[in-house]
Design an enzyme around this catalytic site. Sequence first.
Site: not given
Ligand code: DHB
Ligand code: FE
Length: 453
Positions: A227, A408
């Site tokens: 990320h 994802e």
């Molecule tokens: C959130 C979910 C994710 O998959 C991510 O990479 C970052 C944040 C979330 O729901 O806050």
């Molecule tokens: Fe994520």
Amino acid sequence: MALHKPYLDVPGTTIFDADQSRKGYWLNQFCMSLMKADNRTRFKADEDAYLAEWPMSDEQRAAVRARDLNWMMRTGGNIYFLSKLGATDGLSFQQMAGSMTGKTEAEYRAMMIAGGRSPEGNRIVGEQGDAQGAASQSAAWQAWQAQHREPALAAQVQAAHAAQGAAGQARVTASVYSSHVPAIGAAVDHGRTGEPYWAPMFKGFERSKQWMRENTPDVIFLVYNDHATNFDLGIIPTFAIGTAAEFEPADEGYGPRPVPRVMGHPQLASHIAQSVIQQDFDLTIVNELRVDHGLTVPLNLMFGSPAAWPCKVIPFAVNVVQYPVPSGRRCFALGQAIRRAIESYDEPLKVQVWGTGGMSHQLQGPRAGLINAAWDNRFLDRLIADPAELAQMPHIDYVREAGSEGIELVMWLIARGAMADVAGGAKPTVAHRFFHVPASNTAVGHLILENHA
Ligand code: DHB
Ligand code: FE
């Protein structure tokens, strides 16, 4: 089955493959350092001191000091990296190449002016060409060999193969699917898993933890997305495999998570890289990688918070940040290639393939907070029963139905592609299925499929 290496019998030639790269990693990284003027100055001022800063083998240091390129290649050096050392010494590529042939500089130059070396007799070891026979060796290399008598390499390799062949092959034992929300990691790290908001979510993984205790693999091949943590916009690999021995948890801006470092499996990872690339998937090989919540949160969900992770992990990062991202179809086919790669590894390892991320969520814009529980559950149904059909779904359906970050979920198709039924084997068993809304902005989905050959 050993990897296909048809290049081993080309005379006077070393192909730089994953095995060579692993051997020569620090030698080549040392050479790279010489691209900075300050480092060249320090190296020239005191070679021994500079070399001591690099975790190379003594033999590699000796080969560098001797400036014996054949010797450096033998210990894992690659000519493009080694050329930085040659450049530091003021040598041209022609001087470097010629130095490996047993000819003088003038003889080599004359050979090139006369049209270069002929391939005739130089295609296969044992022919009668002028590039057959042992590599030329400096006096320093000969002296080293006299001091460090190596057992015949061929005998060593044969013995290793015999031992492994008798013991059996690696097997994909299961696939595991799970969301990877950072807030779940924060709840674990701050001891808040029992709070009313979190307790129902963690309860859904109690059975998974028990199952993991009974089915601990030797290695997890963990598919996740980075990320904007290890990879920035400088380089965006579509598929990246971590081949290092260890991976530190990344600092995503809150400080690194207090979780154990992840131990890799360089041999199996290199084997998978080579096998999958030979099946026409272009992987990026990553020897330095910091792993973010995408990888560490699913480990917590499945193992809790042990002092050390109970098995090795091969990180496999997929770009789902910047479009174009890989299609579901390609991810599903890649999973099949990964299973073939794993099951051609000559050691009886139990390997699980994990797909992480999802389920529905949107983290951006006025549509943030989108959750489509019906669609998510239908995704789980199709993933179990008809993944080949699910793999045909275009990106736009993920975005429209499951939110922009719901994309994802394409990564789950990699893990699903690694199950035996996809290649005509038996259907997997569903050992556990769980769904919960919300964790932060996300619908949490989870599935464990046991593989049957
Ligand atoms: C959130 C979910 C994710 O998959 C991510 O990479 C970052 C944040 C979330 O729901 O806050
Ligand atoms: Fe994520």
